[in-house]
Design an enzyme around this catalytic site. Structure first.
Site, mmCIF file in Angstrom:
data_model
loop_
_atom_site.group_PDB
_atom_site.id
_atom_site.type_symbol
_atom_site.label_atom_id
_atom_site.label_comp_id
_atom_site.label_asym_id
_atom_site.label_seq_id
_atom_site.Cartn_x
_atom_site.Cartn_y
_atom_site.Cartn_z
ATOM 1 C CB ALA A 23 18.253 -13.427 -19.695
ATOM 2 N N GLY A 24 18.909 -16.759 -19.281
ATOM 3 C CA GLY A 24 18.309 -18.062 -19.602
ATOM 4 C C GLY A 24 17.882 -18.843 -18.367
ATOM 5 N NE ARG A 28 21.268 -27.036 -22.472
ATOM 6 C CZ ARG A 28 22.166 -26.415 -23.236
ATOM 7 N NH1 ARG A 28 23.043 -27.126 -23.922
ATOM 8 N NH2 ARG A 28 22.199 -25.106 -23.312
ATOM 9 N N GLY A 115 27.098 -16.021 -18.895
ATOM 10 C CA GLY A 115 26.967 -16.217 -17.450
ATOM 11 C C GLY A 115 27.163 -17.657 -17.027
ATOM 12 C CG ASN A 402 19.544 -19.779 25.731
ATOM 13 O OD1 ASN A 402 19.025 -20.881 25.904
ATOM 14 N ND2 ASN A 402 19.912 -19.347 24.545
ATOM 15 N NE ARG A 456 24.227 -31.270 45.796
ATOM 16 C CZ ARG A 456 25.536 -31.246 45.686
ATOM 17 N NH1 ARG A 456 26.098 -30.961 44.534
ATOM 18 N NH2 ARG A 456 26.286 -31.507 46.721
HETATM 19 C C1 UD1 Z 1 25.890 -21.011 -26.800
HETATM 20 C C2 UD1 Z 1 26.265 -20.768 -28.260
HETATM 21 C C3 UD1 Z 1 27.190 -21.892 -28.735
HETATM 22 C C4 UD1 Z 1 28.404 -21.957 -27.835
HETATM 23 C C5 UD1 Z 1 27.998 -22.095 -26.370
HETATM 24 C C6 UD1 Z 1 29.218 -21.945 -25.501
HETATM 25 C C7 UD1 Z 1 24.324 -19.641 -29.235
HETATM 26 C C8 UD1 Z 1 23.161 -19.782 -30.144
HETATM 27 N N1 UD1 Z 1 25.063 -20.737 -29.070
HETATM 28 O O1 UD1 Z 1 25.148 -22.218 -26.776
HETATM 29 O O2 UD1 Z 1 27.606 -21.639 -30.058
HETATM 30 O O3 UD1 Z 1 29.224 -23.041 -28.226
HETATM 31 O O4 UD1 Z 1 27.065 -21.080 -26.000
HETATM 32 O O5 UD1 Z 1 28.955 -22.129 -24.146
HETATM 33 O O6 UD1 Z 1 24.568 -18.567 -28.719
HETATM 34 N N2 UD1 Z 1 20.905 -16.482 -22.527
HETATM 35 C C9 UD1 Z 1 20.260 -15.277 -22.366
HETATM 36 N N3 UD1 Z 1 19.086 -15.058 -23.031
HETATM 37 C C10 UD1 Z 1 18.547 -15.974 -23.877
HETATM 38 C C11 UD1 Z 1 19.234 -17.200 -24.044
HETATM 39 C C12 UD1 Z 1 20.408 -17.422 -23.373
HETATM 40 O O7 UD1 Z 1 20.712 -14.405 -21.610
HETATM 41 O O8 UD1 Z 1 17.495 -15.689 -24.429
HETATM 42 C C13 UD1 Z 1 22.142 -16.724 -21.784
HETATM 43 C C14 UD1 Z 1 22.082 -17.970 -20.912
HETATM 44 O O9 UD1 Z 1 21.599 -17.634 -19.609
HETATM 45 C C15 UD1 Z 1 23.531 -18.427 -20.882
HETATM 46 C C16 UD1 Z 1 24.098 -17.923 -22.198
HETATM 47 O O10 UD1 Z 1 23.194 -16.950 -22.678
HETATM 48 O O11 UD1 Z 1 24.230 -17.854 -19.798
HETATM 49 C C17 UD1 Z 1 24.252 -19.028 -23.226
HETATM 50 O O12 UD1 Z 1 23.002 -19.640 -23.455
HETATM 51 P P1 UD1 Z 1 22.835 -21.202 -23.614
HETATM 52 O O13 UD1 Z 1 21.409 -21.494 -23.843
HETATM 53 O O14 UD1 Z 1 23.516 -21.907 -22.527
HETATM 54 O O15 UD1 Z 1 23.633 -21.420 -24.995
HETATM 55 P P2 UD1 Z 1 24.347 -22.744 -25.481
HETATM 56 O O16 UD1 Z 1 23.346 -23.712 -25.973
HETATM 57 O O17 UD1 Z 1 25.307 -23.215 -24.455
HETATM 58 CA CA CA Z 2 25.654 -22.679 -22.362
#
Ligand code: UD1
Ligand code: CA
Length: 478
Positions: A23-24, A28, A115, A402, A456
């Site tokens: 859902a994120g 970055r 994801g 065409n 022609r």
């Molecule tokens: C997260 C972990 C970290 C781990 C890393 C591995 C947490 C707090 N940290 O960090 O310990 O080492 O993954 O890759 O979990 N997402 C949602 N809803 C939200 C926030 C995020 O569905 O509200 C999803 C994002 O789309 C993503 C996944 O969760 O697919 C991970 O989120 P992301 O923000 O990338 O976490 P990291 O900072 O990588």
């Molecule tokens: Ca991540």
């Protein structure tokens, strides 16, 4: 893939769901597109994860947690058959799992995947599941020991030897000693749902991002005297996250390298594989040779004994055995039968259907066109909306007109026709079997079989004209 569910007695009656956090936004990446729809190996990140999950549980036990741009994410992966849970506002990974709670009521355990961790293999998910059951754990964390752990949450173990974990600490919260820990949290977990739901509401937002961290479940469960264990993944690549474009292209390169390695092992020669871009779904038969700087994309299937020369881009196309593709060709949704020769610099657009041993040559464009067996269109030609029979010679510079500005019309060229160079064929028009079209003709009416058509003006010759002109110029006249 063998179904380990059936071979492992410990989990025979344990119901497992897989929830995928997707859902994120992916801040970055600095991109308009949601992170999980960025592609590696020609497929969205989320689709890779769903495909791996679908090898472990049936699609109706998979739930993708979507939120940011939910509708476009849903549309992109709906075909996988996975279910969806909406996390309308994104308050962290812990909050994502809270939102999935209603969908997960009927399961004993849930495997939580990320994801944005796309190289995860089904075998590893199965190992996590099996280890979680063997350990009778409340929470099992898949971990890894990458060369560079920076940015990841770290695993704080109870002791060096045991599998038991004390806590997961996020990068920003690490103290000096913890910062030395190399073992990272992969963002992939197994939970016993009973313990998960009993304690998940204790997660707070008391951290650097003001979010609900799923990682806090480790310490919370330990505090409640529950068992939390870590399982290190055998292969570090599998658990690397794609948070930045630099990480994304690194994972893409890794995936394509694996694809090339698999093709090489199956008898396909790929020269300088590091320069080729081959999507995961592509199939290529043995004894086919792929030269440097070739892209083979989408659902393309290529037979045996073909040669794909440099700088060709082939997408969603079907190419039979023994086809020779010369440099610089572009294929999009095209079909080519065995023994055909294409290029250099041919453009086969959607609906092109090139027959056995046919030739399509330099700067020839085809669209919605069937070119029959052994027919040739070798130079500087446009064939659009055309049905061309067998043994036809299409002369250099031939154009099928065409389009009348509103509608597209069909050009039919029957077997054995000879079309002279620089002809324009104004559709709808039919050239009958075995007919000849004189060079530079503009053909607006049907041509009966076996006849000659000339469209022609007749040639005019004025003898001595050029000489007279020259002499006049020399004498100072205009
Ligand atoms: C997260 C972990 C970290 C781990 C890393 C591995 C947490 C707090 N940290 O960090 O310990 O080492 O993954 O890759 O979990 N997402 C949602 N809803 C939200 C926030 C995020 O569905 O509200 C999803 C994002 O789309 C993503 C996944 O969760 O697919 C991970 O989120 P992301 O923000 O990338 O976490 P990291 O900072 O990588
Ligand atoms: Ca991540």
């Amino acid at each position: 893939m063998p179904d380990k569910k059936k071979t492992n007695p410990t989990n025979s009656n344990q119901r497992f769901a897989i929830a995928i956090m997707a859902a994120g936004k992916g801040t970055r990446l600095k991109s308009k597109r949601p992170k999980v729809l960025h592609e590696i190996g020609g497929r969205p990140l989320l689709e890779h994860v769903i495909r791996a999950a679908a090898q472990v549980v049936p699609p109706n036990d998979i739930f993708a947690i979507i939120g940011h741009e939910a509708e476009s994410v849903r549309a992109a992966v709906q075909h996988t058959g996975a279910g969806f849970v909406v996390q309308a506002e994104q308050h962290g990974t812990g909050h994502a799992v809270m939102c999935a709670r209603p969908a997960l009521q009927n399961y004993d355990h849930v495997l939580v995947l990320s994801g944005d961790v796309p190289l995860i293999r089904p075998e590893t998910i199965q190992q996590l599941r099996d280890f979680h059951l063997q350990q009778r754990a409340s929470m099992t964390i898949l971990t890894a020991l990458p060369d560079d752990p920076i940015g990841y949450g770290r695993i704080i173990r109870k002791s060096r030897n045991g599998a038991d974990v004390k806590a997961i600490v996020e990068q920003k919260a690490l103290n000096k000693t913890q910062a030395k820990t190399k073992e990272i949290n992969s963002g992939i977990y197994a939970f016993a749902t009973g313990d998960l739901w009993q304690h998940i509401d204790r997660i707070t937002t008391n951290n650097a991002h003001g979010e609900f961290y799923l990682t806090d479940m480790a310490a919370l469960l330990v505090k409640a005297k529950k068992k939390v264990v870590a399982l290190p993944a055998a292969n570090v690549m599998e658990v690397l996250g794609a948070n930045t474009l630099a990480e994304m292209v690194m994972l893409d390169a890794n995936m394509r390298q694996q694809k090339c390695a698999a093709l090489l092992a199956s008898g396909v020669t790929i020269f300088r594989p590091e320069t080729c871009v081959i999507d995961s779904e592509v199939e290529i038969g043995p004894d086919t040779v792929v030269e440097p700087f070739v892209q083979i994309l989408g659902k393309t299937r290529i037979g045996q004994d073909c040669r794909i020369r440099s700088f060709s881009v082939i997408k969603d196309s079907e190419i039979a055995d023994g086809v020779n593709i010369k440099p610089g060709c572009i294929f999009d949704d095209a079909k080519v039968a065995r023994g055909a020769v294409i290029g250099p610099y041919s453009h086969l657009r959607p609906g092109s259907d090139i027959g056995e041993n046919a030739h399509v040559g330099n700067f020839v464009e085809t669209k919605k066109t069937r070119l029959g067996k052994g027919s040739k269109a070798n130079h500087l030609t446009y064939l659009g909306d055309a049905e061309i029979g067998e043994g036809v010679n299409v002369g250099a510079g031939t154009i099928t007109c065409n389009y009348d500005g509103v509608n597209k019309h069909l050009t039919r060229i029957e077997d054995g026709v000879f079309v002279g160079s620089d002809s324009t064929l104004v559709a709808p028009v039919t050239i009958g079997k075995g007919a000849y079209i004189g060079a530079a003709s503009c053909i607006t009416d049907d041509v009966p079989a076996d006849s000659l058509a000339l469209g022609r003006s007749k040639q005019v010759v004025k003898e001595g004209w050029a000489k007279a002109k020259r002499e006049a110029r020399a004498a100072g006249k205009k």
